[in-house]
Design a protein around this motif. Structure first.
Motif, PDB file in Angstrom:
ATOM      1  N   GLY A   1       6.311  12.983   6.882  1.00 46.86           N
ATOM      2  CA  GLY A   1       4.926  12.526   6.747  1.00 46.86           C
ATOM      3  C   GLY A   1       4.566  11.452   7.755  1.00 46.86           C
ATOM      4  O   GLY A   1       3.463  11.446   8.322  1.00 46.86           O
ATOM      5  N   GLU A   2       5.495  10.544   8.008  1.00 43.29           N
ATOM      6  CA  GLU A   2       5.242   9.470   8.972  1.00 43.29           C
ATOM      7  C   GLU A   2       5.171  10.007  10.400  1.00 43.29           C
ATOM      8  O   GLU A   2       4.362   9.544  11.199  1.00 43.29           O
TER       9      GLU A   2
ATOM     10  N   THR B   1       0.850  -1.195   0.000  1.00 45.99           N
ATOM     11  CA  THR B   1       0.000   0.000   0.000  1.00 45.99           C
ATOM     12  C   THR B   1       0.887   1.247   0.000  1.00 45.99           C
ATOM     13  O   THR B   1       2.058   1.171   0.399  1.00 45.99           O
ATOM     14  N   PRO B   2       0.335   2.402  -0.397  1.00 46.53           N
ATOM     15  CA  PRO B   2       1.128   3.633  -0.284  1.00 46.53           C
ATOM     16  C   PRO B   2       1.649   3.859   1.141  1.00 46.53           C
ATOM     17  O   PRO B   2       2.792   4.282   1.316  1.00 46.53           O
ATOM     18  N   ASN B   3       0.838   3.534   2.158  1.00 52.99           N
ATOM     19  CA  ASN B   3       1.303   3.697   3.541  1.00 52.99           C
ATOM     20  C   ASN B   3       2.539   2.835   3.817  1.00 52.99           C
ATOM     21  O   ASN B   3       3.488   3.280   4.461  1.00 52.99           O
ATOM     22  N   GLU B   4       2.527   1.604   3.327  1.00 48.22           N
ATOM     23  CA  GLU B   4       3.669   0.707   3.545  1.00 48.22           C
ATOM     24  C   GLU B   4       4.909   1.191   2.786  1.00 48.22           C
ATOM     25  O   GLU B   4       6.026   1.148   3.315  1.00 48.22           O
ATOM     26  N   ILE B   5       4.707   1.659   1.572  1.00 48.17           N
ATOM     27  CA  ILE B   5       5.824   2.152   0.756  1.00 48.17           C
ATOM     28  C   ILE B   5       6.471   3.363   1.438  1.00 48.17           C
ATOM     29  O   ILE B   5       7.690   3.433   1.581  1.00 48.17           O
ATOM     30  N   MET B   6       5.639   4.311   1.883  1.00 46.78           N
ATOM     31  CA  MET B   6       6.175   5.532   2.477  1.00 46.78           C
ATOM     32  C   MET B   6       6.811   5.255   3.843  1.00 46.78           C
ATOM     33  O   MET B   6       7.807   5.885   4.198  1.00 46.78           O
ATOM     34  N   ALA B   7       6.268   4.304   4.582  1.00 48.83           N
ATOM     35  CA  ALA B   7       6.885   3.913   5.855  1.00 48.83           C
ATOM     36  C   ALA B   7       8.277   3.321   5.604  1.00 48.83           C
ATOM     37  O   ALA B   7       9.214   3.560   6.374  1.00 48.83           O
ATOM     38  N   ALA B   8       8.422   2.574   4.501  1.00 49.37           N
ATOM     39  CA  ALA B   8       9.728   2.007   4.142  1.00 49.37           C
ATOM     40  C   ALA B   8      10.726   3.116   3.778  1.00 49.37           C
ATOM     41  O   ALA B   8      11.883   3.080   4.198  1.00 49.37           O
ATOM     42  N   TYR B   9      10.267   4.125   3.020  1.00 45.85           N
ATOM     43  CA  TYR B   9      11.142   5.268   2.714  1.00 45.85           C
ATOM     44  C   TYR B   9      11.551   5.991   3.996  1.00 45.85           C
ATOM     45  O   TYR B   9      12.688   6.434   4.133  1.00 45.85           O
ATOM     46  N   ALA B  10      10.608   6.137   4.922  1.00 43.98           N
ATOM     47  CA  ALA B  10      10.907   6.805   6.193  1.00 43.98           C
ATOM     48  C   ALA B  10      11.954   6.009   6.976  1.00 43.98           C
ATOM     49  O   ALA B  10      12.872   6.587   7.571  1.00 43.98           O
ATOM     50  N   ALA B  11      11.848   4.686   6.958  1.00 43.45           N
ATOM     51  CA  ALA B  11      12.849   3.838   7.617  1.00 43.45           C
ATOM     52  C   ALA B  11      14.214   4.020   6.946  1.00 43.45           C
ATOM     53  O   ALA B  11      15.251   4.067   7.619  1.00 43.45           O
ATOM     54  N   ASN B  12      14.215   4.174   5.604  1.00 34.81           N
ATOM     55  CA  ASN B  12      15.464   4.449   4.890  1.00 34.81           C
ATOM     56  C   ASN B  12      16.069   5.775   5.350  1.00 34.81           C
ATOM     57  O   ASN B  12      17.286   5.908   5.442  1.00 34.81           O
ATOM     58  N   ALA B  13      15.216   6.758   5.623  1.00 39.58           N
ATOM     59  CA  ALA B  13      15.694   8.061   6.097  1.00 39.58           C
ATOM     60  C   ALA B  13      16.428   7.912   7.422  1.00 39.58           C
ATOM     61  O   ALA B  13      17.466   8.543   7.645  1.00 39.58           O
TER      62      ALA B  13
ATOM     63  N   PHE C   1      25.388  10.872   8.659  1.00 34.76           N
ATOM     64  CA  PHE C   1      25.532  12.091   9.454  1.00 34.76           C
ATOM     65  C   PHE C   1      25.603  11.818  10.959  1.00 34.76           C
ATOM     66  O   PHE C   1      25.734  12.747  11.749  1.00 34.76           O
ATOM     67  N   GLY C   2      25.445  10.564  11.367  1.00 36.85           N
ATOM     68  CA  GLY C   2      25.433  10.251  12.794  1.00 36.85           C
ATOM     69  C   GLY C   2      24.243  10.852  13.519  1.00 36.85           C
ATOM     70  O   GLY C   2      24.307  11.118  14.719  1.00 36.85           O
ATOM     71  N   ILE C   3      23.151  11.071  12.792  1.00 34.36           N
ATOM     72  CA  ILE C   3      21.941  11.667  13.366  1.00 34.36           C
ATOM     73  C   ILE C   3      20.925  10.561  13.624  1.00 34.36           C
ATOM     74  O   ILE C   3      20.642   9.761  12.736  1.00 34.36           O
ATOM     75  N   SER C   4      20.390  10.518  14.839  1.00 32.60           N
ATOM     76  CA  SER C   4      19.396   9.507  15.205  1.00 32.60           C
ATOM     77  C   SER C   4      17.989  10.086  15.102  1.00 32.60           C
ATOM     78  O   SER C   4      17.625  10.984  15.855  1.00 32.60           O
ATOM     79  N   LEU C   5      17.220   9.572  14.168  1.00 35.77           N
ATOM     80  CA  LEU C   5      15.822   9.977  14.010  1.00 35.77           C
ATOM     81  C   LEU C   5      14.930   8.948  14.684  1.00 35.77           C
ATOM     82  O   LEU C   5      15.096   7.753  14.475  1.00 35.77           O
ATOM     83  N   ASP C   6      13.987   9.424  15.507  1.00 36.17           N
ATOM     84  CA  ASP C   6      13.184   8.502  16.315  1.00 36.17           C
ATOM     85  C   ASP C   6      11.666   8.689  16.163  1.00 36.17           C
ATOM     86  O   ASP C   6      10.891   8.223  16.986  1.00 36.17           O
ATOM     87  N   PHE C   7      11.245   9.402  15.112  1.00 35.52           N
ATOM     88  CA  PHE C   7       9.815   9.595  14.817  1.00 35.52           C
ATOM     89  C   PHE C   7       9.080  10.457  15.849  1.00 35.52           C
ATOM     90  O   PHE C   7       7.867  10.432  15.923  1.00 35.52           O
TER      91      PHE C   7
END
Length: 136
Positions: free
Chosen positions: A80-81, A5-17, A25-31
């Motif tokens: 977006g996530e 689904t688009p939600n699953e695809i975009m969640a995967a891109y967010a995980a890639n981010a 960059f050694g930056i920790s993203l935690d949503f």
């Protein structure tokens, strides 16, 4: 095999981010909402790596358009996530804009396009301000 689904695809891109920010960059993203500040800082660094003007482009290797699109996909999906986890909404194709966006109620937001503007135009398209506006 079902199509993601688009939600699953975009969640995967967010995980890639998350992986991209950590490994490059050694930056920790935690949503968290606060983590959008880190995305802004990262976008600022990317903005400053893009040559400004024709002569600069001749003498400096810049990220390819494909690289830029990939970064915009990742960072835009991430924003977006974070929004979805706080406010809800569904990723969908907006046929008027020919772009993927988040639809929450009657409201469309386009975080991927916003990240591209930020990386292209600089601070006047600040992602913190944008995120604060869409969260309201």
């Amino acid at each position: 095999m079902t199509e993601p689904t688009p939600n699953e695809i975009m969640a995967a891109y967010a995980a890639n981010a998350v992986n991209f920010a950590q490994s490059n960059f050694g930056i920790s993203l935690d949503f968290t909402v606060e983590s959008v500040e880190l995305v802004e800082a990262l976008a600022n660094r990317l903005f400053h790596t893009r040559p400004k003007g024709f002569i600069a482009k001749l003498f400096r290797k810049e990220p390819s358009d494909k690289d830029v699109q990939n970064v915009c996909k990742m960072l835009g999906s991430y924003i977006g996530e974070v929004y979805r986890q706080n406010k809800g909404g569904e990723w969908q194709i907006n046929h008027d804009h020919q772009a993927i966006g988040l639809l929450e109620g009657e409201t469309w937001i386009f975080p991927l396009a916003k990240v591209l503007k930020r990386i292209t135009n600089g601070k006047k398209d600040d992602l913190n301000l944008y995120f604060a506006e869409i969260l309201e």
